[in-house]
Write a protein that holds these residues in place. Structure first.
Motif, PDB file in Angstrom:
ATOM      1  N   ALA A  91       0.818  -1.220   0.000  1.00 44.77           N
ATOM      2  CA  ALA A  91       0.000   0.000   0.000  1.00 44.77           C
ATOM      3  C   ALA A  91       0.854   1.274   0.000  1.00 44.77           C
ATOM      4  N   VAL A  92       2.168   1.139   0.203  1.00 46.41           N
ATOM      5  CA  VAL A  92       3.058   2.300   0.233  1.00 46.41           C
ATOM      6  C   VAL A  92       3.337   2.747  -1.199  1.00 46.41           C
ATOM      7  N   ARG A  93       2.997   3.974  -1.490  1.00 43.42           N
ATOM      8  CA  ARG A  93       3.247   4.514  -2.836  1.00 43.42           C
ATOM      9  C   ARG A  93       4.750   4.595  -3.077  1.00 43.42           C
ATOM     10  N   GLN A  94       5.174   4.074  -4.228  1.00 41.40           N
ATOM     11  CA  GLN A  94       6.601   4.025  -4.520  1.00 41.40           C
ATOM     12  C   GLN A  94       6.961   4.670  -5.848  1.00 41.40           C
ATOM     13  N   ASP A  95       5.973   5.045  -6.647  1.00 42.90           N
ATOM     14  CA  ASP A  95       6.241   5.572  -7.974  1.00 42.90           C
ATOM     15  C   ASP A  95       5.943   7.067  -8.000  1.00 42.90           C
ATOM     16  N   PHE A  96       6.966   7.859  -8.263  1.00 45.41           N
ATOM     17  CA  PHE A  96       6.823   9.310  -8.318  1.00 45.41           C
ATOM     18  C   PHE A  96       7.443   9.802  -9.626  1.00 45.41           C
ATOM     19  N   PRO A  97       6.670   9.769 -10.714  1.00 46.74           N
ATOM     20  CA  PRO A  97       7.231  10.137 -12.014  1.00 46.74           C
ATOM     21  C   PRO A  97       7.548  11.628 -12.093  1.00 46.74           C
ATOM     22  N   PRO A  98       8.583  11.966 -12.842  1.00 46.21           N
ATOM     23  CA  PRO A  98       8.898  13.393 -13.018  1.00 46.21           C
ATOM     24  C   PRO A  98       7.854  14.062 -13.893  1.00 46.21           C
ATOM     25  N   PRO A  99       7.630  15.356 -13.702  1.00 46.04           N
ATOM     26  CA  PRO A  99       6.665  16.060 -14.546  1.00 46.04           C
ATOM     27  C   PRO A  99       7.152  16.083 -15.991  1.00 46.04           C
ATOM     28  N   ALA A 100       6.301  15.689 -16.896  1.00 47.17           N
ATOM     29  CA  ALA A 100       6.678  15.611 -18.307  1.00 47.17           C
ATOM     30  C   ALA A 100       6.759  16.990 -18.955  1.00 47.17           C
ATOM     31  N   ASP A 101       6.031  17.963 -18.404  1.00 43.14           N
ATOM     32  CA  ASP A 101       5.952  19.278 -19.047  1.00 43.14           C
ATOM     33  C   ASP A 101       6.866  20.326 -18.421  1.00 43.14           C
ATOM     34  N   TYR A 102       7.809  19.905 -17.566  1.00 45.38           N
ATOM     35  CA  TYR A 102       8.686  20.878 -16.917  1.00 45.38           C
ATOM     36  C   TYR A 102       9.982  21.040 -17.719  1.00 45.38           C
ATOM     37  N   PRO A 103      10.222  22.228 -18.284  1.00 47.86           N
ATOM     38  CA  PRO A 103      11.481  22.437 -19.013  1.00 47.86           C
ATOM     39  C   PRO A 103      12.573  22.909 -18.052  1.00 47.86           C
ATOM     40  N   PRO A 104      13.636  22.131 -17.865  1.00 48.13           N
ATOM     41  CA  PRO A 104      14.703  22.583 -16.961  1.00 48.13           C
ATOM     42  C   PRO A 104      15.376  23.844 -17.516  1.00 48.13           C
ATOM     43  N   PRO A 105      15.841  24.704 -16.631  1.00 52.22           N
ATOM     44  CA  PRO A 105      16.491  25.931 -17.101  1.00 52.22           C
ATOM     45  C   PRO A 105      17.828  25.625 -17.780  1.00 52.22           C
ATOM     46  N   ALA A 106      18.303  26.579 -18.543  1.00 55.48           N
ATOM     47  CA  ALA A 106      19.609  26.435 -19.186  1.00 55.48           C
ATOM     48  C   ALA A 106      20.663  26.189 -18.107  1.00 55.48           C
ATOM     49  N   GLY A 107      21.508  25.232 -18.306  1.00 53.49           N
ATOM     50  CA  GLY A 107      22.534  24.912 -17.316  1.00 53.49           C
ATOM     51  C   GLY A 107      22.087  23.860 -16.324  1.00 53.49           C
ATOM     52  N   GLY A 108      20.805  23.547 -16.302  1.00 50.96           N
ATOM     53  CA  GLY A 108      20.299  22.491 -15.432  1.00 50.96           C
ATOM     54  C   GLY A 108      20.120  22.929 -13.985  1.00 50.96           C
ATOM     55  N   LEU A 109      19.724  21.979 -13.158  1.00 53.61           N
ATOM     56  CA  LEU A 109      19.407  22.233 -11.751  1.00 53.61           C
ATOM     57  C   LEU A 109      20.410  21.617 -10.784  1.00 53.61           C
ATOM     58  N   HIS A 110      21.198  20.690 -11.235  1.00 52.26           N
ATOM     59  CA  HIS A 110      21.995  19.850 -10.343  1.00 52.26           C
ATOM     60  C   HIS A 110      23.422  20.364 -10.159  1.00 52.26           C
ATOM     61  N   TYR A 111      24.110  19.722  -9.262  1.00 51.73           N
ATOM     62  CA  TYR A 111      25.477  20.068  -8.898  1.00 51.73           C
ATOM     63  C   TYR A 111      26.397  20.062 -10.116  1.00 51.73           C
ATOM     64  N   ARG A 112      27.268  21.071 -10.179  1.00 51.97           N
ATOM     65  CA  ARG A 112      28.273  21.144 -11.244  1.00 51.97           C
ATOM     66  C   ARG A 112      29.630  21.475 -10.631  1.00 51.97           C
TER      67      ARG A 112
END
Length: 179
Positions: A91-112
């Protein structure tokens, strides 16, 4: 934590920062809650109210961190940490899909690397919070306990307070007043 969140998480890992809050000063030398500190550091906070939510919200927080590049605060209060319950793992929800319509900003969001202190870090913090909101719209962990179409009053509960009997009694009274 502030610096870690500013620089970000890996899209292949994610960071769930578990914070041991002690509101009642049960096992600490002074009472503590992390919500406002984490907000000041632009970290989203999830607050599970029981053991089953620890599992679901933990998986949610990890997926949120991988998607958004944000570190995600995970409140661990003594009343829940020191409790137990039987959990139906199916019963524990385990699937959390990423939003399909979200455009990441130029350069991305993650560590560089190298990612030196600059206004670019501040801009990326704002972009990461936009990604958090996009993720939450697609993967809401909010629950309607009792929807009343004609209500004029709403009550929001968070964490363990939702499962306390006094909160349920208050909600029943307020829901009756709202209908």
């Amino acid at each position: 934590l502030k610096h870690g969140n500013a620089y970000g998480a890996s899209p292949h890992g994610g960071v769930l920062a578990v914070l041991g809050d002690d509101h009642g000063c049960v096992s600490s030398s002074m009472p503590h809650q992390s919500d406002l500190t984490l907000k000041a550091w632009s970290m989203p906070v999830i607050h599970p109210g029981n053991v089953a939510e620890y599992l679901e919200f933990g998986l949610y927080g990890w997926a949120l961190s991988r998607f958004s590049g944000n570190w995600v605060g995970f409140k661990a209060i003594s009343e829940v940490v020191e409790s137990g319950m039987t959990v139906d793992l199916d019963a524990v929800r385990q699937d959390f899909p990423p939003p399909a319509d979200y455009p990441p900003p130029a350069g991305g969001l993650h560590y560089r690397w190298p990612d030196l202190p600059s206004l670019a870090l501040e801009a990326r913090l704002a972009d990461k919070l936009d990604a958090v909101r996009a993720f939450a719209r697609v993967n809401s962990i909010d629950r309607w306990i009792r929807a009343t179409p004609d209500a004029t009053l709403g009550i929001v509960t968070v964490g363990k307070a939702h499962f306390d009997k006094s909160s349920k009694r208050f909600c029943s009274i307020a829901c009756a007043l709202g209908s």
